[in-house]
Scaffold this active site. Structure first.
Site, short mmCIF file in Angstrom:
data_model
loop_
_atom_site.label_atom_id
_atom_site.label_comp_id
_atom_site.label_asym_id
_atom_site.label_seq_id
_atom_site.Cartn_x
_atom_site.Cartn_y
_atom_site.Cartn_z
N LYS A 2 0.82 -1.24 -0.12
CA LYS A 2 -0.16 -0.02 0.06
C LYS A 2 0.82 1.09 0.08
O LYS A 2 0.44 2.27 -0.62
CB LYS A 2 -0.99 0.06 1.10
N HIS B 230 1.01 -7.41 17.63
CA HIS B 230 -0.28 -8.68 17.55
C HIS B 230 -0.68 -8.66 19.13
O HIS B 230 0.02 -8.93 19.79
CB HIS B 230 0.41 -9.97 16.88
#
Length: 117
Positions: A54, A103
């Site tokens: 991206k 995470h």
């Protein structure tokens, strides 16, 4: 000057189910060094590669294995690039890539900032 920013999040359990259902995907997405990491780390690396794509403008033709996530002696993540990803980095004049991984609570996330001087 910031050239690109990317962010991505991955549901770790769903990602694990996908890898189980499609075993060849692990070989397509990850380098030999990355493949045997724990699921949380794989999900974070997948998020990193998505965020990097991206930040690079999501051009067609990037090879997943042309960006590998490694950690330095201080455990900070960074990318090693080659092939299609290195070519796009050069094309955009990128001189620095910043990567943050996380995470927690079943979600892996990554943020990438690309800079040019």
């Amino acid at each position: 000057m910031i050239v690109g920013v990317g962010i991505d999040v991955v549901d770790v359990a769903r990602f694990g189910e996908t890898l189980t259902r499609t075993p060849r995907l692990r070989d397509r997405l990850f380098t030999e060094t990355e493949r045997d990491l724990p699921l949380n780390s794989l999900a974070a690396r997948f998020a990193a590669k998505e965020a990097f794509a991206k930040a690079l403008g999501a051009p067609v033709g990037l090879d997943w294995q042309d960006a590998e996530v490694r950690r330095n002696a201080s455990r900070q993540p960074y990318f090693v690039t080659q092939g299609s990803v290195a070519a796009r980095v050069t094309e955009l004049g990128i001189t620095s890539v910043h990567l943050s991984l996380s995470h927690d609570a079943g979600i892996a996330s990554a943020v990438v900032v690309c800079e040019a001087t």
